[in-house]
Motif scaffolding. Structure first.
Motif, short mmCIF file in Angstrom:
data_model
loop_
_atom_site.label_atom_id
_atom_site.label_comp_id
_atom_site.label_asym_id
_atom_site.label_seq_id
_atom_site.Cartn_x
_atom_site.Cartn_y
_atom_site.Cartn_z
N ARG A 1 97.74 129.88 29.26
CA ARG A 1 98.48 129.86 27.71
C ARG A 1 99.64 129.07 28.31
O ARG A 1 100.21 128.32 28.06
CB ARG A 1 98.99 131.44 26.98
CG ARG A 1 99.85 131.41 25.78
CD ARG A 1 99.71 132.31 24.90
NE ARG A 1 98.67 133.01 24.67
CZ ARG A 1 97.65 133.74 24.26
NH1 ARG A 1 97.46 134.20 25.55
NH2 ARG A 1 96.71 133.91 23.55
N ARG A 2 100.76 129.63 29.53
CA ARG A 2 101.17 129.43 30.62
C ARG A 2 101.20 128.14 30.80
O ARG A 2 102.02 126.89 30.76
CB ARG A 2 101.25 130.24 31.17
CG ARG A 2 102.38 131.34 30.85
CD ARG A 2 102.85 132.26 32.33
NE ARG A 2 102.02 132.34 33.38
CZ ARG A 2 101.32 133.54 33.47
NH1 ARG A 2 101.57 134.42 32.62
NH2 ARG A 2 100.54 133.75 34.38
N LYS A 3 99.80 127.65 31.33
CA LYS A 3 99.50 126.33 31.57
C LYS A 3 99.74 125.16 30.16
O LYS A 3 99.58 124.51 30.08
CB LYS A 3 97.94 126.16 32.86
CG LYS A 3 97.67 125.03 33.02
CD LYS A 3 99.54 125.11 34.34
CE LYS A 3 99.29 123.48 35.12
NZ LYS A 3 100.07 123.92 36.72
N LEU A 4 98.43 126.30 29.70
CA LEU A 4 98.68 125.32 27.99
C LEU A 4 99.94 125.01 27.39
O LEU A 4 100.44 123.43 27.12
CB LEU A 4 98.03 125.95 26.81
CG LEU A 4 96.42 126.07 27.27
CD1 LEU A 4 95.49 127.00 26.29
CD2 LEU A 4 95.65 124.21 27.17
N ALA A 5 101.13 126.06 27.21
CA ALA A 5 102.21 125.71 26.76
C ALA A 5 103.11 124.30 27.54
O ALA A 5 104.48 123.93 27.60
CB ALA A 5 103.07 127.04 27.20
N PHE A 6 102.83 124.39 29.37
CA PHE A 6 103.14 124.03 30.31
C PHE A 6 103.10 122.24 29.98
O PHE A 6 103.95 121.07 29.37
CB PHE A 6 103.65 123.72 31.38
CG PHE A 6 103.35 122.94 32.81
CD1 PHE A 6 105.21 122.80 32.84
CD2 PHE A 6 102.95 121.82 33.18
CE1 PHE A 6 105.63 121.59 34.15
CE2 PHE A 6 103.53 120.82 34.09
CZ PHE A 6 104.55 120.93 34.37
N PHE A 7 102.11 122.13 29.92
CA PHE A 7 101.34 121.20 29.53
C PHE A 7 101.86 120.27 27.94
O PHE A 7 102.08 119.36 27.83
CB PHE A 7 99.65 121.01 29.24
CG PHE A 7 99.41 120.66 30.43
CD1 PHE A 7 99.78 120.19 31.87
CD2 PHE A 7 98.03 120.80 30.95
CE1 PHE A 7 99.58 120.77 33.11
CE2 PHE A 7 97.34 120.81 31.71
CZ PHE A 7 98.02 121.08 33.21
N GLU A 8 102.14 121.26 26.65
CA GLU A 8 102.61 120.68 25.59
C GLU A 8 104.29 120.47 25.61
O GLU A 8 104.53 119.61 25.19
CB GLU A 8 102.75 121.91 24.10
CG GLU A 8 102.82 121.97 23.24
CD GLU A 8 102.93 123.32 22.26
OE1 GLU A 8 103.68 122.73 21.21
OE2 GLU A 8 102.71 124.37 22.71
N LYS A 9 104.83 121.34 26.62
CA LYS A 9 106.03 120.68 26.89
C LYS A 9 106.33 118.80 27.34
O LYS A 9 106.65 118.63 26.66
CB LYS A 9 106.41 121.77 27.46
CG LYS A 9 108.29 120.86 27.80
CD LYS A 9 109.11 122.70 28.77
CE LYS A 9 109.92 121.85 29.74
NZ LYS A 9 110.67 122.88 29.84
N LEU B 1 101.06 116.03 26.89
CA LEU B 1 99.89 116.26 27.73
C LEU B 1 98.67 116.52 26.12
O LEU B 1 97.67 116.81 26.27
CB LEU B 1 99.87 116.71 29.06
CG LEU B 1 100.83 115.83 29.95
CD1 LEU B 1 99.56 116.44 31.32
CD2 LEU B 1 99.73 113.95 29.84
N VAL B 2 99.60 118.92 25.76
CA VAL B 2 99.23 118.93 24.92
C VAL B 2 99.53 118.60 23.58
O VAL B 2 100.39 118.15 23.45
CB VAL B 2 98.36 119.94 25.97
CG1 VAL B 2 97.92 121.73 24.90
CG2 VAL B 2 97.65 119.95 26.86
N ILE B 3 98.19 119.07 22.13
CA ILE B 3 99.30 119.19 21.47
C ILE B 3 98.59 120.71 20.52
O ILE B 3 97.74 121.21 20.88
CB ILE B 3 98.15 118.01 20.20
CG1 ILE B 3 99.05 116.56 20.41
CG2 ILE B 3 98.73 118.63 18.87
CD1 ILE B 3 98.27 115.79 19.63
#
Length: 415
Positions: free
Chosen positions: A133-141, A144-146
């Motif tokens: 979840r932390r990595k996804l939040a970083f990618f979203e920022k 790179l991720v929606i």
């Protein structure tokens, strides 16, 4: 004993060493006294690895100094960017960097739990959902991720690929990105974009570029953010003389760059002394954004009224500007470049022709001592120099007399 590692966790620990090796190449191991000799050796080994084509050494007796020598006009990319690429990472960081884009490709949207199950199924690796979840939040920022919400849960998917959605967009942008990576603050971003798309700067070379600016961008970013939000900021400033660090709260108003030295400064209003001041960016170790300043607009108006009386970056000790008057003599026909210099370098000073070959230059300065190095560059042509601050005027003539004593025989120096 800690193990030597080439990658670093915090950039501020290496920033001063890279600057010292690049700017002060004459320093030896014994001159780095703030940390142990082992710390110096570790940082030197890192830089020899990062900047190996540009490392040079010099010996003075049994002491060896290591320094960087770089000609900005001959390189396509600032080699100091390599220091930014040295940040350490964990095994999970590098694994998720490749696994997540692969799982979320082709328009798939998955929950964090589903992603964890897929990773375990396909790779035999059990990862904590909080880590994912932390990595996804970083990618979203990072774009790179929606993330989208369905019912009570969030789904994650890969962001749209610009190369596929806008096939004609990227090619014309390479020219702009190639220019940006060498000419603008935060040029490392442009260099990273080129690296990501496996492109190189094939168009531009920058003569006289201040490569060391990239080391200060980590400090410049929060300062610019505070200016945009009209906030105060807490700076940890290390004195260049005493080498002691202290915290100073200011309201940042302007970033200035010296055209002579390349040093960058932040100008703002100190909260403790209620006066304008400036700090060199390379002396700032940390910057933390504070609360908004309700007086920001009023300070900015006052700064705009004050700025015309600033010669460099000093606001002096008085609120009233001092008057500097200088008479310059030269051959108008053969030495017209002197007049061009006075006009181009005078920074808004008034220029008046008194008689053929004699011009008067007059300017108001809050700190007239900053003007002295420029005034002394006309040595041999200065007929008179006056300043309403008598200490500054005396300093100018004392320097002239001292130089005369150095260059003329002792029996030729007047009493």
């Amino acid at each position: 004993m800690s193990e030597y590692k080439e990658l670093i966790r915090q950039f501020d620990r290496i920033r001063s060493y890279v600057r010292d090796f690049y700017v002060y190449g004459f320093k030896t191991r014994e001159d780095f006294r703030e940390k142990s000799g082992r710390t110096y050796d570790n940082h030197r080994r890192r830089m020899e690895s990062w900047f190996s084509p540009y490392i040079k050494t010099d010996r003075s007796g049994h002491k060896k100094s290591v320094f960087l020598t770089i000609d900005s006009g001959r390189i396509p990319v600032n080699p100091l960017y390599q220091a930014w690429r040295s940040k350490t990472f964990t095994d999970n960081d590098i694994s998720l960097r490749f696994l997540l884009p692969d799982l979320l490709a082709k328009g798939r949207f998955l929950t964090v739990e589903a992603i964890a199950d897929e990773i375990q199924k396909l790779n035999g690796c059990l990862m904590d959902t909080q880590t994912i979840r932390r990595k996804l939040a970083f990618f979203e920022k990072e774009g790179l991720v929606i993330r989208k919400k369905e019912g009570r849960q969030y789904l994650y998917g890969s962001a749209e690929n610009l190369a596929l959605s806008h096939p004609g967009l990227l090619t014309p942008l390479w020219l702009a990105v190639s220019f940006f990576q060498g000419a603008a603050p935060f040029g490392f971003i442009g260099s990273t974009i080129l690296d990501f798309w496996n492109k190189k700067n094939e168009y531009f070379r920058f003569h006289g570029d201040y490569l060391v600016h990239t080391l200060e961008d980590e400090i410049l970013l929060p300062i610019l953010t505070a200016m945009e939000r009209k906030c105060q900021i807490l700076l940890t400033v290390k004195s260049t003389r005493s080498r002691r660090a202290g915290d100073v709260a200011i309201t940042p108003l302007r970033i200035l760059t010296s055209t002579q030295t390349g040093r960058r400064y932040v100008c703002g209003r100190r909260q403790d002394s209620h006066r304008f001041t400036s700090f060199r960016l390379d002396s700032i170790q940390n910057a933390r954004i504070l609360e908004p300043d309700p007086c920001f607009d009023r300070y900015m108006e006052t700064f705009a009224d004050t700025f015309p009386y600033i010669w460099g970056v000093s606001f002096g000790n008085l609120r009233k500007p001092e008057t500097v008057t200088m008479e310059i003599c030269f051959d108008e026909k053969e030495e017209s470049y002197i007049l061009t210099r006075l006009d181009r370098e005078g920074r808004g000073g008034a220029l008046k022709r008194l008689e053929p070959g004699v011009y008067e230059y007059r300017r108001l300065c809050l700190d007239p001592s900053e003007l002295l190095p420029w005034a002394k560059s006309f040595t041999g042509r200065v007929r008179s120099f006056h300043c309403s601050d008598r200490a500054v005027e005396k300093r100018f003539w004392d320097d002239m007399n001292l130089m005369e004593a150095c260059y003329l025989p002792s029996d030729a120096v007047p009493d």
